[in-house]
Structures are given as structure tokens and as C-alpha cells.
Design a protein around this motif. Structure first.
Motif, short mmCIF file in Angstrom:
data_model
loop_
_atom_site.label_atom_id
_atom_site.label_comp_id
_atom_site.label_asym_id
_atom_site.label_seq_id
_atom_site.Cartn_x
_atom_site.Cartn_y
_atom_site.Cartn_z
N ALA A 5 9.75 -2.85 10.03
CA ALA A 5 8.67 -1.87 10.13
C ALA A 5 7.62 -2.12 9.05
O ALA A 5 6.42 -2.07 9.31
CB ALA A 5 9.22 -0.45 10.03
N ASN A 6 8.06 -2.41 7.85
CA ASN A 6 7.14 -2.69 6.75
C ASN A 6 6.27 -3.90 7.07
O ASN A 6 5.05 -3.89 6.84
CB ASN A 6 7.90 -2.88 5.44
CG ASN A 6 6.98 -3.00 4.26
OD1 ASN A 6 6.38 -4.06 4.05
ND2 ASN A 6 6.88 -1.94 3.49
N CYS A 7 6.86 -4.95 7.62
CA CYS A 7 6.10 -6.15 7.99
C CYS A 7 5.04 -5.82 9.04
O CYS A 7 3.89 -6.27 8.93
CB CYS A 7 7.03 -7.22 8.53
SG CYS A 7 8.06 -7.99 7.28
N GLU A 55 -6.29 4.68 7.35
CA GLU A 55 -5.77 5.55 6.28
C GLU A 55 -4.25 5.57 6.29
O GLU A 55 -3.61 5.52 5.25
CB GLU A 55 -6.34 6.96 6.44
CG GLU A 55 -6.01 7.88 5.29
CD GLU A 55 -6.61 7.43 3.96
OE1 GLU A 55 -5.97 7.72 2.92
OE2 GLU A 55 -7.69 6.82 3.94
N LYS A 56 -3.66 5.62 7.47
CA LYS A 56 -2.20 5.61 7.59
C LYS A 56 -1.61 4.29 7.13
O LYS A 56 -0.50 4.25 6.59
CB LYS A 56 -1.78 5.86 9.05
CG LYS A 56 -2.11 7.23 9.56
CD LYS A 56 -1.79 7.34 11.04
CE LYS A 56 -2.22 8.69 11.60
NZ LYS A 56 -1.82 8.86 13.00
N LEU A 57 -2.35 3.21 7.34
CA LEU A 57 -1.85 1.87 7.02
C LEU A 57 -2.17 1.43 5.60
O LEU A 57 -1.59 0.45 5.11
CB LEU A 57 -2.43 0.86 8.01
CG LEU A 57 -1.94 0.99 9.46
CD1 LEU A 57 -2.78 0.11 10.37
CD2 LEU A 57 -0.47 0.65 9.56
N LYS A 58 -3.05 2.12 4.92
CA LYS A 58 -3.49 1.69 3.58
C LYS A 58 -2.34 1.43 2.61
O LYS A 58 -2.38 0.45 1.87
CB LYS A 58 -4.46 2.71 3.00
CG LYS A 58 -5.08 2.24 1.70
CD LYS A 58 -6.12 3.19 1.19
CE LYS A 58 -6.69 2.63 -0.10
NZ LYS A 58 -7.72 3.49 -0.65
N PRO A 59 -1.29 2.26 2.58
CA PRO A 59 -0.20 1.98 1.65
C PRO A 59 0.50 0.63 1.89
O PRO A 59 1.23 0.15 1.03
CB PRO A 59 0.78 3.13 1.89
CG PRO A 59 -0.04 4.23 2.48
CD PRO A 59 -1.11 3.53 3.27
N SER A 96 -1.18 -2.22 2.58
CA SER A 96 -2.11 -3.32 2.31
C SER A 96 -1.62 -4.12 1.10
O SER A 96 -0.85 -3.63 0.28
CB SER A 96 -3.51 -2.77 2.02
OG SER A 96 -3.52 -2.07 0.79
N ASP A 97 -2.07 -5.35 0.99
CA ASP A 97 -1.70 -6.19 -0.15
C ASP A 97 -2.16 -5.56 -1.46
O ASP A 97 -1.48 -5.63 -2.47
CB ASP A 97 -2.30 -7.59 -0.01
CG ASP A 97 -1.67 -8.39 1.11
OD1 ASP A 97 -0.57 -8.02 1.57
OD2 ASP A 97 -2.28 -9.39 1.53
N GLU A 98 -3.34 -4.96 -1.43
CA GLU A 98 -3.89 -4.32 -2.63
C GLU A 98 -2.97 -3.21 -3.16
O GLU A 98 -2.68 -3.13 -4.34
CB GLU A 98 -5.27 -3.75 -2.32
CG GLU A 98 -5.96 -3.10 -3.49
CD GLU A 98 -7.31 -2.56 -3.09
OE1 GLU A 98 -7.42 -1.33 -2.93
OE2 GLU A 98 -8.25 -3.37 -2.95
N GLU A 99 -2.50 -2.37 -2.25
CA GLU A 99 -1.59 -1.29 -2.65
C GLU A 99 -0.25 -1.84 -3.10
O GLU A 99 0.37 -1.31 -4.03
CB GLU A 99 -1.41 -0.29 -1.50
CG GLU A 99 -2.66 0.50 -1.18
CD GLU A 99 -3.12 1.38 -2.33
OE1 GLU A 99 -2.28 2.06 -2.96
OE2 GLU A 99 -4.34 1.38 -2.62
N PHE A 100 0.21 -2.92 -2.46
CA PHE A 100 1.46 -3.55 -2.88
C PHE A 100 1.35 -4.08 -4.30
O PHE A 100 2.25 -3.88 -5.12
CB PHE A 100 1.84 -4.69 -1.92
CG PHE A 100 3.06 -5.44 -2.34
CD1 PHE A 100 4.33 -4.91 -2.15
CD2 PHE A 100 2.95 -6.67 -2.95
CE1 PHE A 100 5.46 -5.59 -2.55
CE2 PHE A 100 4.08 -7.38 -3.36
CZ PHE A 100 5.33 -6.84 -3.16
N GLU A 101 0.23 -4.72 -4.60
CA GLU A 101 0.03 -5.22 -5.97
C GLU A 101 -0.02 -4.10 -6.99
O GLU A 101 0.51 -4.24 -8.09
CB GLU A 101 -1.26 -6.06 -6.02
CG GLU A 101 -1.11 -7.41 -5.40
CD GLU A 101 -2.35 -8.28 -5.53
OE1 GLU A 101 -3.12 -8.10 -6.51
OE2 GLU A 101 -2.57 -9.13 -4.64
#
Length: 151
Positions: free
Chosen positions: A98-100, A134-138, A140-145
Motif C-alpha cells: 500500500a505504501n508503494c 493532499e491525501k497522498l502528500k505524506p 511523497s519523497d519530500e515528506e519521506f526525507e
């Protein structure tokens, strides 16, 4: 997360409403509501012994067009269900898959089969796309970093 209740939730959604013209021209798109139901339930039950090659691509294709990097308006509800799997499943394989998918979808764009780009259709397009992003933003690569660096 109990799988029976998840399956009931998936089946209770009227996925066919996303075939309506206000969302897109179904003659120009390959959207099959039953396919979304099947892949979301399968995603919630995924494990190493039952994973088909290319399954994540199959999920992305049920939600849009994997090759074009697009998702259909049904992603409004499907993303919530995939987030539910990612956050609440007891199944580690399902959470990872799901995360992928959520991470990939962040970089996709909404597709409405030509019903975007002018007047009220553009307003609808922007509202749907902004809500999904907005739902997917968490994811994103930016949020992961940021999470990785403790920011």
C-alpha cells in the motif's frame, strides 16, 4: 484491521458513480468499477505466497493508467482505502505494498478523459486533483526525507 470489515467497506462504495459524465468520458477511458473492488480486497490480503508478478501495476491500472501516470476520479475514495491498509493492517506485506502504491500515485495526475480544461470542468478537475494530492502528500519523497531526517 479486520479483513471482513475492510471488504464490506470496499463493496459498499458505489464505484459506478465515477462512470458519470461529470467525472469523465467513459468512452475514452478504461475504468471498471468491479476491478477496483477486486484489487483493493486482494491488496488487503497480499502475502508472499499469493503475490502475482505485476500486482502493484495491476492496482495502479485499476485506478487509472499506469503508463500515462494518471489516476481516475475514483481515486478520491480508493486512496482513503489504501491509506487505511497502510496505516491499520496487521499484514506487513499489505502495508508495504500500500505504501508503494501511495508513493507512486503521488506523482500521477488526474485524468478525466477530456472533461478537464475549461470552465466548470476545470474547477471540478482542480478540486478532485487537489483533494487526492493532499491525501497522498505524506507519501511523497519530500515528506519521506523529512521523516527520515527528523524534521
Amino acid at each position: 484491521m479486520e479483513n471482513n470489515s475492510f471488504e464490506q467497506k470496499v463493496r459498499s462504495i458505489d464505484w459506478g458513480k465515477y462512470l458519470a459524465p461529470e467525472y469523465y468520458d467513459p468512452n475514452k477511458m478504461d475504468f471498471y468499477p468491479d476491478k477496483i473492488v477486486d484489487v483493493l480486497i486482494e491488496l488487503s490480503q497480499i502475502n508472499e505466497s499469493n503475490t502475482k508478478p505485476g500486482f502493484l501495476s495491476e492496482v495502479r491500472y485499476a485506478l487509472g493508467n499506469d503508463h500515462r501516470g494518471t489516476y481516475y476520479p475514483a481515486a478520491l475514495e480508493a486512496v482513503d482505502l489504501i491509506v487505511d491498509i497502510e496505516k491499520n493492517s496487521d499484514n506487513e506485506n499489505a502495508r508495504r505494498a500500500a505504501n508503494c502504491i501511495l508513493s507512486d500515485l503521488y506523482y500521477f495526475q488526474l485524468e478525466m478523459g477530456g472533461n478537464e480544461g475549461n470552465g466548470g470542468d476545470q474547477i471540478l478537475y482542480d478540486a478532485i486533483n487537489d483533494s487526492i494530492k493532499e491525501k497522498l502528500k505524506p507519501y511523497s519523497d519530500e515528506e519521506f526525507e523529512k521523516r527520515l531526517n527528523g524534521i
